[in-house]
Design an enzyme around this catalytic site. Sequence first.
Site, PDB file in Angstrom:
ATOM      1  CG  ASN A   1     -12.774  10.473  -4.414  1.00 35.69           C
ATOM      2  OD1 ASN A   1     -13.816  11.098  -4.592  1.00 35.69           O
ATOM      3  ND2 ASN A   1     -11.596  10.931  -4.810  1.00 35.69           N
TER       4      ASN A   1
ATOM      5  CG  ASP B   1      -3.006  14.591  -4.152  1.00 33.53           C
ATOM      6  OD1 ASP B   1      -3.937  13.878  -3.728  1.00 33.53           O
ATOM      7  OD2 ASP B   1      -2.441  14.386  -5.255  1.00 33.53           O
TER       8      ASP B   1
ATOM      9  CB  CYS C   1      -0.906  -0.023   1.234  1.00 34.21           C
ATOM     10  SG  CYS C   1      -1.781   1.512   1.487  1.00 34.21           S
TER      11      CYS C   1
ATOM     12  CB  CYS D   1       1.002   1.125   4.352  1.00 34.75           C
ATOM     13  SG  CYS D   1      -0.619   0.776   5.066  1.00 34.75           S
TER      14      CYS D   1
ATOM     15  CG  HIS E   1      -7.078   9.013   0.794  1.00 35.69           C
ATOM     16  ND1 HIS E   1      -7.167   7.708   0.367  1.00 35.69           N
ATOM     17  CD2 HIS E   1      -7.371   9.775  -0.282  1.00 35.69           C
ATOM     18  CE1 HIS E   1      -7.478   7.685  -0.912  1.00 35.69           C
ATOM     19  NE2 HIS E   1      -7.619   8.930  -1.341  1.00 35.69           N
TER      20      HIS E   1
ATOM     21  CG  HIS F   1      -4.255   3.692   3.649  1.00 32.66           C
ATOM     22  ND1 HIS F   1      -3.186   3.027   4.228  1.00 32.66           N
ATOM     23  CD2 HIS F   1      -4.662   4.605   4.569  1.00 32.66           C
ATOM     24  CE1 HIS F   1      -2.972   3.504   5.442  1.00 32.66           C
ATOM     25  NE2 HIS F   1      -3.860   4.468   5.677  1.00 32.66           N
TER      26      HIS F   1
HETATM   27  P1  5GP Z   1      -8.316   8.882  -4.465  1.00 29.65           P
HETATM   28  O1  5GP Z   1      -8.586   8.903  -5.943  1.00 29.65           O
HETATM   29  O2  5GP Z   1      -7.931   7.495  -3.981  1.00 29.65           O
HETATM   30  O3  5GP Z   1      -9.412   9.509  -3.657  1.00 29.65           O
HETATM   31  O4  5GP Z   1      -7.073   9.839  -4.221  1.00 29.65           O
HETATM   32  C1  5GP Z   1      -5.757   9.391  -4.213  1.00 29.65           C
HETATM   33  C2  5GP Z   1      -4.896  10.626  -4.210  1.00 29.65           C
HETATM   34  O5  5GP Z   1      -3.600  10.261  -3.820  1.00 29.65           O
HETATM   35  C3  5GP Z   1      -4.782  11.304  -5.578  1.00 29.65           C
HETATM   36  O6  5GP Z   1      -5.206  12.652  -5.470  1.00 29.65           O
HETATM   37  C4  5GP Z   1      -3.304  11.167  -5.925  1.00 29.65           C
HETATM   38  O7  5GP Z   1      -2.798  12.301  -6.610  1.00 29.65           O
HETATM   39  C5  5GP Z   1      -2.665  10.985  -4.564  1.00 29.65           C
HETATM   40  N1  5GP Z   1      -1.439  10.202  -4.560  1.00 29.65           N
HETATM   41  C6  5GP Z   1      -1.231   9.002  -5.134  1.00 29.65           C
HETATM   42  N2  5GP Z   1       0.030   8.578  -4.901  1.00 29.65           N
HETATM   43  C7  5GP Z   1       0.629   9.535  -4.146  1.00 29.65           C
HETATM   44  C8  5GP Z   1       1.939   9.669  -3.598  1.00 29.65           C
HETATM   45  O8  5GP Z   1       2.810   8.825  -3.744  1.00 29.65           O
HETATM   46  N3  5GP Z   1       2.181  10.786  -2.882  1.00 29.65           N
HETATM   47  C9  5GP Z   1       1.227  11.749  -2.689  1.00 29.65           C
HETATM   48  N4  5GP Z   1       1.574  12.823  -1.982  1.00 29.65           N
HETATM   49  N5  5GP Z   1      -0.015  11.657  -3.200  1.00 29.65           N
HETATM   50  C10 5GP Z   1      -0.315  10.566  -3.924  1.00 29.65           C
HETATM   51 ZN    ZN Z   2      -2.337   1.251   3.662  1.00 26.92          ZN
END
Ligand code: 5GP
Ligand code: ZN
Length: 110
Positions: free
Chosen positions: A87, A30, A4, A7, A98, A96
Amino acid sequence: MDNCIFCKIIRKEIPKKFEYESETLVAFFDINPSADIHLLIVPKTHIGGVGDITSEHSVLLIEIYQVINKLVAENNLEDDLYRVVVNGGKAQHVPHLHFHLLGGRWKKMV
Ligand code: 5GP
Ligand code: ZN
């Protein structure tokens, strides 16, 4: 959870500046911001998503909103625009739990 991404960030296997860290939560920017200010508030424990929240997480959920309020204040968003987005289902890309805090000008759908 071994693979993950969040994680790994929480375990500091991937370098990331935390805007907030406690025993239970981290917050960081982000990597691909959808607004002028785009922070992620992430519980340290691996909870897959909204559907995995139980009454055991009640204190954690209050803490999440307390940290969101702190980050809103620190980023001077009280009198600006801000949204909190979680989301789920196919809209969720990192499995995970958030919370997105989006402030200022909105660039794209999160
Ligand atoms: P979701 O679509 O799951 O609600 O949002 C996931 C968010 O995590 C996205 O806005 C994406 O840009 C962000 N994200 C994905 N991988 C990373 C990472 O390695 N570092 C950071 N800071 N954000 C990430
Ligand atoms: Zn996790």
